[in-house]
Design a protein around this motif. Sequence first.
Motif, short mmCIF file in Angstrom:
data_model
loop_
_atom_site.label_atom_id
_atom_site.label_comp_id
_atom_site.label_asym_id
_atom_site.label_seq_id
_atom_site.Cartn_x
_atom_site.Cartn_y
_atom_site.Cartn_z
N THR A 273 0.79 -1.10 0.42
CA THR A 273 0.04 0.12 -0.44
C THR A 273 0.53 1.27 0.01
OG1 THR A 273 0.06 0.20 2.26
CG2 THR A 273 -1.89 -1.44 1.06
N LYS A 274 1.80 1.30 0.26
CA LYS A 274 3.10 2.61 0.56
C LYS A 274 2.87 3.60 1.42
CE LYS A 274 4.61 2.10 -4.42
NZ LYS A 274 5.01 2.57 -5.40
N LEU A 275 1.98 2.83 2.46
CA LEU A 275 1.32 4.16 3.69
C LEU A 275 2.69 3.63 4.90
CD1 LEU A 275 -2.67 2.81 3.23
CD2 LEU A 275 -1.53 4.63 2.70
N GLU A 276 3.42 3.03 4.68
CA GLU A 276 3.91 2.47 5.03
C GLU A 276 5.38 3.00 5.18
OE1 GLU A 276 3.54 0.17 9.53
OE2 GLU A 276 4.59 -1.10 7.80
N ALA A 277 6.14 3.43 6.63
CA ALA A 277 8.09 3.91 5.80
C ALA A 277 8.40 3.06 5.98
CB ALA A 277 8.17 5.18 6.14
N GLY A 278 9.77 1.93 5.63
CA GLY A 278 10.76 1.89 6.41
C GLY A 278 10.27 -0.14 5.35
N HIS A 279 9.78 0.04 4.07
CA HIS A 279 9.91 -1.01 3.16
C HIS A 279 10.71 -0.13 1.96
CE1 HIS A 279 6.64 -2.54 5.74
NE2 HIS A 279 6.26 -2.05 5.72
N TRP A 280 12.43 -1.20 1.73
CA TRP A 280 13.32 -0.86 0.68
C TRP A 280 13.05 -2.55 -0.17
CZ3 TRP A 280 16.24 3.42 1.41
CH2 TRP A 280 16.11 3.87 2.48
N GLU A 281 13.09 -1.63 -1.23
CA GLU A 281 13.56 -2.32 -2.63
C GLU A 281 15.28 -2.01 -2.27
OE1 GLU A 281 11.94 -0.89 -6.18
OE2 GLU A 281 9.25 -2.50 -4.74
N MET B 288 20.39 4.13 10.24
CA MET B 288 18.68 4.72 10.48
C MET B 288 17.62 3.94 11.40
SD MET B 288 17.91 3.37 6.50
CE MET B 288 18.29 4.11 4.77
N PRO B 289 16.88 4.80 12.30
CA PRO B 289 15.96 4.67 13.14
C PRO B 289 14.90 2.97 12.70
CG PRO B 289 14.97 6.46 11.88
CD PRO B 289 16.79 6.45 11.76
N ALA B 290 14.70 2.11 13.90
CA ALA B 290 14.54 0.69 14.19
C ALA B 290 13.25 1.01 13.03
CB ALA B 290 14.11 0.79 14.59
N HIS B 291 12.22 2.18 13.16
CA HIS B 291 10.73 2.42 12.27
C HIS B 291 11.24 2.46 11.11
CE1 HIS B 291 11.74 6.78 12.63
NE2 HIS B 291 11.12 6.65 11.45
N MET B 292 12.45 3.12 10.26
CA MET B 292 12.46 2.99 8.72
C MET B 292 13.51 1.50 8.04
SD MET B 292 11.81 5.32 7.54
CE MET B 292 12.81 5.63 6.05
N ASP C 237 22.25 -13.52 6.98
CA ASP C 237 22.93 -13.78 8.22
C ASP C 237 23.05 -11.90 7.44
OD1 ASP C 237 24.37 -16.01 7.91
OD2 ASP C 237 26.25 -15.02 6.71
N LEU C 238 22.82 -11.54 6.79
CA LEU C 238 21.92 -9.43 6.41
C LEU C 238 21.03 -9.64 7.76
CD1 LEU C 238 22.10 -6.98 5.28
CD2 LEU C 238 20.95 -7.76 3.32
N THR C 239 19.68 -10.17 7.41
CA THR C 239 19.21 -9.81 8.53
C THR C 239 19.00 -10.47 9.79
OG1 THR C 239 17.13 -11.36 6.63
CG2 THR C 239 16.47 -11.27 9.02
N ALA C 240 20.42 -10.89 10.49
CA ALA C 240 20.90 -11.30 11.30
C ALA C 240 21.00 -10.22 12.10
CB ALA C 240 21.32 -12.24 11.79
N ALA C 241 21.99 -9.18 11.65
CA ALA C 241 22.60 -7.67 11.53
C ALA C 241 22.12 -7.27 11.30
CB ALA C 241 23.81 -8.54 10.23
N THR C 242 21.57 -6.69 11.07
CA THR C 242 20.22 -5.59 10.49
C THR C 242 18.75 -5.31 11.48
OG1 THR C 242 19.24 -5.88 8.47
CG2 THR C 242 21.63 -4.66 8.19
#
Length: 431
Positions: A300-308, A357-361, A378-383
């Motif tokens: 929906t692109k109504l919430e920030a923090g979703h990246w491509e 970046m803050p957690a909500h981003m 490993d990237l998921t565990a680190a970030t």
Amino acid sequence: MVRPAILRTPRGWVHVKDAQRLLRLTDQVTSRAERQRALAKLGERQAAAAAHEEALRSSRRYADRTAGVLSTKQQQRAELLDTYWQLMRSGETNTSACRVLGMSRRSGTTIRRAHQYQTRARVPGVVWSGRYLDVRERLQIADLLRLGCSVRRVAAELGRHPSTIKRELDRHRSPEGGYLPRTADHDARQQRARPRARKLTANVTLRRLVQRKLNRCWSPDEVCGWLRKTFPDDLSMRLCPETIYRELLLRDNTTLHKRYCLKLRTGRRIRKSRWLTRTGHGPTIANKTMINKRPASAETKLEAGHWEGDMIIGVGSASAMVTLRERMTQYGVIVNLPHDHTAASVNAAVTRAFTAMPAHMKRTLTWDQGVEMARHQDLTAATGVQIFFAERSSPWQRGANENYNGLVRQYFRLVLGSAMSWSGQLPVACR
């Protein structure tokens, strides 16, 4: 007994009972008068319906006659003439041709005299496929519209879908709302004629504008959007982006010079088919989570923090960089990979980008199925960012990032003029 009704008199509308009382009529006389009145109205309705049906039949007969629909005798006569001229073209004399067809020599002479004693050339017959409306149907449409028929009634009379009639009227009605069947048929034939002159070839002004914008490194989509905004009422100045791409990338099209291909973000001179050049699926990534399991809030692109995200590789694989694009804010981040572009290097670059970046981003990250994400766990565990993968050969599932990659490539190729040989992190906000 007929149900009492309302009667219209010179003084206005009067109920039957009131009229019976004023005229001092008996119930029997009143009932007989009411029956006669009902029968008269029924007869008028039936006469009107019969007249309407006769008008429809007359319209069909007129359309058949005007459109050149032949009767049985006329068809036999036409076949006889075709056979006669076919025999004459094959080298037969007038006498022998008439003998074969069983008619007198004088009849053959009459036919030749009508054509000034010249053998008629063979004309290929036009076979009506039934897919398109013909002149007969257009004449009937015009007559039915004059009779006040609705679009659905016209479609039922012609045996066509109502949408076909609606599109026909939308295309060929005059600004005043009139429908001219002969003009509509002529325009339809002109529009169906093939091959058609290319728009950029026929319209010199349009071609010069497109070349000017391409020379300024505008994309075909930007050029078409600018034309639509600048000339809102001029349909001759409208273009589809695919038209520009075909003129540039197809070998047979020469309207636009091939030097403008270098102005495109891809820099290609020839269109590459992703179906014909596919060599296989390549290596696969283990334990990946597909994009269909991504949270609905990312769609929906109504919430920030979703990246491509994606990785761009330079000429000869001499340089590379990681690009990230946020779906809601369209904020972009570029991270250089100065040494190599292995999975470990990509993980380190993305981790550095997400650290500040803050957690909500930092909610989700969508990537293609490139091998640089082989160590995505490993990237998921680190970030703490959930990573989802798009389907193969489906760049539209990461449209924001793919558009961003094109802008980045264009910037580094044309503005900096380098092969991405730079260091550091460059946040870039693009909308």
